[in-house]
Write a protein that holds these residues in place. Sequence first.
Motif, PDB file in Angstrom:
ATOM      1  N   VAL A  79       0.831  -1.207   0.000  1.00  0.00           N
ATOM      2  CA  VAL A  79       0.000   0.000   0.000  1.00  0.00           C
ATOM      3  C   VAL A  79       0.864   1.254   0.000  1.00  0.00           C
ATOM      4  N   VAL A 136      -3.901  -2.640  -5.828  1.00  0.00           N
ATOM      5  CA  VAL A 136      -3.896  -1.247  -5.379  1.00  0.00           C
ATOM      6  C   VAL A 136      -3.548  -0.304  -6.531  1.00  0.00           C
ATOM      7  N   SER A 151      -4.947  -4.522   3.593  1.00  0.00           N
ATOM      8  CA  SER A 151      -5.262  -3.128   3.261  1.00  0.00           C
ATOM      9  C   SER A 151      -6.732  -2.893   3.553  1.00  0.00           C
TER      10      SER A 151
END
Length: 292
Positions: A79, A136, A151
């Motif tokens: 992330v 992501v 996440s």
Amino acid sequence: MRIGIVILPDQRWAESQRRWRLAEEWGFDHAWTYDHLGWRDLVDGPWFDSMTTLTAAATVTSRIKLGTLVASPNFRHPVAFARQITALDDVSGGRLLLGIGAGGIGFDATVLGGETLPPRQRVDRFTEFTELLDLVLRQDGTTWRGEWYASVDARSNPGCVQTPRVPFVVAANGPRSMRLVSRFGQGWVTTGTGGDDLESWWAGVAELTARLDRTLAETGRDPATLDRYLSLDAAPDFSLNSAQFFADQVGRAADLGFTDVVTHWPRASSWYAGDEDVLADVATRLLPELRG
């Protein structure tokens, strides 16, 4: 054949920027740096961060592709790393190539206080790292949980300049990692499997290319959609020992189906010790021919 060069992040930028500028002026297709917190006997430094170095390199170049060889899950979370990737792809105008690998067993594996993982667990972690990073970077708002990473509504707006995301160049030698290449990679990169002499190293590289071909066939991936990168200096002999030797190594890589090769900027001592004059000779005299 496309030809790239690795510039280690072991100089202050006032000195190092000359190399990045020259790499573009000389016509190299891509330029890379190592993604480590410290590396082998250079761990005591000087040593600088890869993503910051590549961002600086993006500001003094305009054409050459820039990449990590290779980014490591040893000290990165997908992330947070996705934000750095998105920023660097933006600053570079869509020139980022993201080399990623499972992470080694050296300094990076223990500097944060953890233990060195055995091979199976490193690949388990690498699989999660790649899966989550892909998600992501491709979508805005990712909630995901695995054994190694998680996440919660991770954002990626505005996303990468390159679509659907930056190209992944996946380092892989084993069967499981090669399946990751097939699933997520726009490129495959290898350093071979070692070898005490040059011929045994090349034999190992040939075995790996055959293994990749089998993996692509088993998974239904079109081989034409995958670039193949070879790090020439994993061999026992430095590829820039002479201009002729470099040309020979590029030729052998092409014969095995590699689309790209990577050499290293010669250093005064230790790893990749060599003569910058040989590099200049290769770049100015041979590079157009080898690339063509």
